[in-house]
Design a protein around this motif. Structure first.
Motif, PDB file in Angstrom:
ATOM      1  N   CYS A  38       0.767  -1.241   0.023  1.00 52.33           N
ATOM      2  CA  CYS A  38       0.180  -0.082   0.013  1.00 52.33           C
ATOM      3  C   CYS A  38       0.943   1.300  -0.013  1.00 52.33           C
ATOM      4  CB  CYS A  38      -0.855  -0.069   1.246  1.00 52.33           C
ATOM      5  SG  CYS A  38      -2.356  -1.215   1.100  1.00 52.33           S
ATOM      6  N   THR A  39       1.957   1.253   0.650  1.00 59.87           N
ATOM      7  CA  THR A  39       2.872   2.365   0.781  1.00 59.87           C
ATOM      8  C   THR A  39       3.524   2.560  -0.515  1.00 59.87           C
ATOM      9  OG1 THR A  39       3.357   2.059   3.079  1.00 59.87           O
ATOM     10  CG2 THR A  39       4.928   3.430   1.714  1.00 59.87           C
ATOM     11  N   ALA A  40       3.784   1.673  -1.006  1.00 62.63           N
ATOM     12  CA  ALA A  40       4.417   1.873  -2.395  1.00 62.63           C
ATOM     13  C   ALA A  40       3.442   2.373  -3.622  1.00 62.63           C
ATOM     14  CB  ALA A  40       4.613   0.337  -3.194  1.00 62.63           C
ATOM     15  N   LEU A  41       2.080   1.916  -3.382  1.00 62.87           N
ATOM     16  CA  LEU A  41       1.189   2.350  -4.328  1.00 62.87           C
ATOM     17  C   LEU A  41       0.968   3.789  -4.271  1.00 62.87           C
ATOM     18  CD1 LEU A  41      -1.341  -0.603  -4.083  1.00 62.87           C
ATOM     19  CD2 LEU A  41      -0.261   0.236  -6.125  1.00 62.87           C
ATOM     20  N   VAL A  42       1.064   4.345  -2.764  1.00 61.97           N
ATOM     21  CA  VAL A  42       0.938   5.748  -2.384  1.00 61.97           C
ATOM     22  C   VAL A  42       1.850   6.245  -3.166  1.00 61.97           C
ATOM     23  CG1 VAL A  42       0.220   7.477  -1.052  1.00 61.97           C
ATOM     24  CG2 VAL A  42      -0.629   5.145  -0.537  1.00 61.97           C
ATOM     25  N   LEU A  43       3.210   5.903  -3.131  1.00 59.04           N
ATOM     26  CA  LEU A  43       4.160   6.575  -3.499  1.00 59.04           C
ATOM     27  C   LEU A  43       4.202   6.670  -4.980  1.00 59.04           C
ATOM     28  CD1 LEU A  43       7.055   4.962  -1.391  1.00 59.04           C
ATOM     29  CD2 LEU A  43       6.243   7.196  -1.349  1.00 59.04           C
ATOM     30  N   PHE A  44       3.639   5.679  -5.510  1.00 57.88           N
ATOM     31  CA  PHE A  44       3.466   5.733  -7.242  1.00 57.88           C
ATOM     32  C   PHE A  44       2.358   6.776  -7.516  1.00 57.88           C
ATOM     33  CE2 PHE A  44       1.644   2.844 -10.835  1.00 57.88           C
ATOM     34  CZ  PHE A  44       2.771   3.306 -11.622  1.00 57.88           C
ATOM     35  N   MET A  45       1.443   7.013  -6.672  1.00 58.39           N
ATOM     36  CA  MET A  45       0.554   8.052  -6.941  1.00 58.39           C
ATOM     37  C   MET A  45       1.274   9.431  -7.087  1.00 58.39           C
ATOM     38  SD  MET A  45      -2.376   7.203  -4.161  1.00 58.39           S
ATOM     39  CE  MET A  45      -3.479   8.725  -4.538  1.00 58.39           C
ATOM     40  N   SER A  46       2.316   9.827  -6.347  1.00 56.94           N
ATOM     41  CA  SER A  46       2.855  10.994  -6.223  1.00 56.94           C
ATOM     42  C   SER A  46       3.759  11.012  -7.751  1.00 56.94           C
ATOM     43  CB  SER A  46       3.929  11.140  -5.060  1.00 56.94           C
ATOM     44  OG  SER A  46       2.878  11.209  -3.879  1.00 56.94           O
ATOM     45  N   ILE A  47       4.781  10.136  -7.818  1.00 61.23           N
ATOM     46  CA  ILE A  47       5.573   9.965  -8.944  1.00 61.23           C
ATOM     47  C   ILE A  47       5.341   8.436  -9.520  1.00 61.23           C
ATOM     48  CG2 ILE A  47       8.147  10.046  -9.463  1.00 61.23           C
ATOM     49  CD1 ILE A  47       8.555  11.734  -7.133  1.00 61.23           C
ATOM     50  N   PRO A  48       5.033   8.334 -10.498  1.00 55.49           N
ATOM     51  CA  PRO A  48       4.703   9.435 -11.615  1.00 55.49           C
ATOM     52  C   PRO A  48       3.325   9.980 -11.716  1.00 55.49           C
ATOM     53  CG  PRO A  48       4.454   7.382 -12.823  1.00 55.49           C
ATOM     54  CD  PRO A  48       4.957   7.169 -11.185  1.00 55.49           C
ATOM     55  N   GLY A  49       2.250   9.462 -10.761  1.00 50.01           N
ATOM     56  CA  GLY A  49       0.801   9.934 -10.982  1.00 50.01           C
ATOM     57  C   GLY A  49       0.486  11.396 -11.236  1.00 50.01           C
ATOM     58  N   ILE A  50       0.765  12.155  -9.928  1.00 44.82           N
ATOM     59  CA  ILE A  50       0.395  13.474  -9.909  1.00 44.82           C
ATOM     60  C   ILE A  50       1.406  14.298 -11.033  1.00 44.82           C
ATOM     61  CG2 ILE A  50       0.980  15.593  -8.399  1.00 44.82           C
ATOM     62  CD1 ILE A  50      -1.454  14.214  -7.714  1.00 44.82           C
ATOM     63  N   MET A  66       6.749  21.483 -13.808  1.00 48.95           N
ATOM     64  CA  MET A  66       5.781  20.951 -13.021  1.00 48.95           C
ATOM     65  C   MET A  66       6.437  19.590 -12.470  1.00 48.95           C
ATOM     66  SD  MET A  66       3.253  20.396 -11.476  1.00 48.95           S
ATOM     67  CE  MET A  66       2.239  21.892 -11.916  1.00 48.95           C
ATOM     68  N   LEU A  67       6.922  18.732 -13.279  1.00 45.62           N
ATOM     69  CA  LEU A  67       7.604  17.417 -12.953  1.00 45.62           C
ATOM     70  C   LEU A  67       8.678  17.665 -11.974  1.00 45.62           C
ATOM     71  CD1 LEU A  67       7.817  15.549 -16.355  1.00 45.62           C
ATOM     72  CD2 LEU A  67       5.920  15.683 -14.981  1.00 45.62           C
ATOM     73  N   THR A  68       9.412  18.636 -11.996  1.00 47.96           N
ATOM     74  CA  THR A  68      10.667  19.075 -11.214  1.00 47.96           C
ATOM     75  C   THR A  68       9.999  19.425  -9.829  1.00 47.96           C
ATOM     76  OG1 THR A  68      11.743  19.714 -13.128  1.00 47.96           O
ATOM     77  CG2 THR A  68      12.780  20.353 -10.569  1.00 47.96           C
ATOM     78  N   GLN A  69       8.965  20.241  -9.812  1.00 48.41           N
ATOM     79  CA  GLN A  69       8.290  20.898  -8.624  1.00 48.41           C
ATOM     80  C   GLN A  69       7.834  19.498  -7.859  1.00 48.41           C
ATOM     81  OE1 GLN A  69       5.282  23.847  -9.249  1.00 48.41           O
ATOM     82  NE2 GLN A  69       6.833  25.065 -10.506  1.00 48.41           N
ATOM     83  N   VAL A  70       7.193  18.704  -8.511  1.00 46.62           N
ATOM     84  CA  VAL A  70       6.599  17.452  -7.750  1.00 46.62           C
ATOM     85  C   VAL A  70       7.911  16.388  -7.312  1.00 46.62           C
ATOM     86  CG1 VAL A  70       5.280  15.376  -8.430  1.00 46.62           C
ATOM     87  CG2 VAL A  70       4.565  17.540  -9.202  1.00 46.62           C
ATOM     88  N   ALA A  71       8.737  16.473  -8.052  1.00 43.50           N
ATOM     89  CA  ALA A  71       9.865  15.273  -7.736  1.00 43.50           C
ATOM     90  C   ALA A  71      10.795  15.999  -6.637  1.00 43.50           C
ATOM     91  CB  ALA A  71      10.765  15.083  -8.974  1.00 43.50           C
TER      92      ALA A  71
END
Length: 428
Positions: A38-50, A66-71
């Protein structure tokens, strides 16, 4: 308060460090594996999802910014979380903040457990929530803010807004004691981030040419890809908030499926009726609206309640990005407030209704009526709006004082990719 901890799969004392350390360190391997996934899935939501979802929504000359700000904000929050964030959010403290007992994760033993899984996994799981919450904000201030200003704001807002609200809701703090229900982040994540984004959009100001030029998403397939990643990752977000591979996780999982499907349909048909054509962007937005709306409710309501929340959430989100956005006269490029704010508020309020056992939910705490629970939900929403808004104002003003909020107009018109980061996403 016991009701809140029950939904986490914990005893009412499990978050108190002194007693947690004294309890037998018995971790369930299945729950450990479940929570890591579940933790890995939420991390997946941020990068690259968001990153992909927001990146596709803005113009091509700013997609790398945008990609830089998120990362980079993701990484900044991770570091701050491990240094002091987790301690202030989840250790024993007062009604609003934890203590510094777990700074740098000191005093957390390798074998320490949180419920039925190792506490280190809880640290990582909650870090992923903090990261994606901050990531949501940047969509509202895209295409004109200085990168350095974003980083300063994030440090202030994470410390003074996200951490106390997380403590108040999920660690036995003020709102938990009041009986507020927020299974996976309606107040802590979505309303919290949306209000901060709205304040930021006002303070940074509208993009050059806004209202005179057509600002369209530059890559809808990228938006769809980001939406699909967010959808899959959201099951870690919602089901993982049960803190165990149990029946509540199963309920949250199924409710997430049903509510999201309902929201896609209501948004699509609503847009079709109003604008004459159903769009891919509308369907993608419906996915996010349904996911947001069901987040606070998914472990409390029955499947019928979840469907209604999804249907209402889809229409509410459509209203938020069309009518409400015009009323507010705000330039929110990724509709952070229109979707996350509006649908988060709707979901939190309807949680108080459909948690009722008479409507198929798991029921209220002993002696609590629907009217009282709805009032508590409204109060938690109001407190989150005020708290996040005030802290966001302080954070953005501080960033403006130190480095300035906006890039020069000529840099904005040429694009942030080349001027702020020295790169181009596409061959010119």
């Amino acid at each position: 308060m016991n009701k809140i901890f029950a939904k986490l799969g914990l005893t009412s004392l499990a978050l108190l460090p002194s007693l947690a350390m004294a309890a037998p360190a018995v971790a369930d391997k299945a729950d450990n594996a479940f929570m890591m996934i579940c933790t890995a899935l939420v991390l997946f939501m941020s990068i690259p999802g968001i990153a992909l979802f927001y990146g596709g929504l803005i113009r091509g000359k700013n997609v790398l910014s945008m990609l830089t700000q998120v990362a980079v904000t993701f990484s900044l929050v991770c570091v701050l979380w491990m240094i002091y964030g987790y301690s202030l959010a989840f250790s024993e403290g007062n009604a609003f903040f934890g203590s510094f007992n777990w700074v740098m994760l000191k005093n957390i033993q390798l074998t320490a457990v949180m419920g039925s899984f190792y506490q280190y996994i809880h640290v990582a799981f909650q870090a992923s929530f903090a990261c994606i919450t901050v990531g949501l904000i940047v969509g509202a201030i895209a295409e004109r803010i200085r990168f350095s200003a974003v980083l300063i704001f994030v440090g202030v807002w994470l410390t003074l807004a996200y951490l106390p609200i997380a403590h108040m809701v999920w660690a036995g703090g003020f709102l938990a004691q009041d009986g507020a229900l927020d299974f996976a982040g309606g107040t802590v994540v979505h309303i919290n981030a949306a209000v901060a984004g709205l304040v930021g959009a006002y303070l940074v100001g509208k993009r050059a040419g806004f209202g005179k030029e057509a600002f369209k998403p530059h890559n809808l397939p990228m938006v769809f890809t980001g939406t699909a990643i967010l959808y899959v990752g959201w099951f870690g977000f919602n089901a993982g908030s049960a803190s165990a591979a149990n029946e509540i996780a199963a309920l949250a999982f199924l409710n997430t499926v049903v509510a999201t499907a309902g929201a896609v349909l209501s948004w699509t048909f609503g847009e079709w009726a109003v604008r004459g054509k159903p769009s891919l962007l509308g369907a993608c937005s419906g996915f996010i609206a349904g996911l947001v709306a069901i987040t606070p409710a998914c472990g409390y309501v029955g499947v019928g309640g979840a469907l209604i929340i999804g249907l209402v959430g889809g229409l509410a989100g459509l209203w938020g990005v069309t009518t409400l956005k015009k009323w507010l006269r705000v330039d929110d490029p990724c509709d952070v407030f229109g979707v996350h704010g509006v649908c988060g508020i709707v979901g939190c309020i309807l949680t108080g209704v459909f948690a009722s056992s008479s409507l198929g939910g798991v029921g209220y705490a002993e002696g609590v009526t629907m009217g009282h629970q709805v009032w508590v939900q409204l109060f938690s929403v109001g407190l989150t709006i005020v708290w996040s808004g005030v802290v966001a104002f302080i954070g953005f003003k501080l960033a403006d004082l130190i480095v300035g909020l906006r890039v020069p107009e000529e840099h904005e018109r040429e694009g942030l990719d080349v001027n702020s980061h020295g790169e181009n996403a596409y061959n010119q």
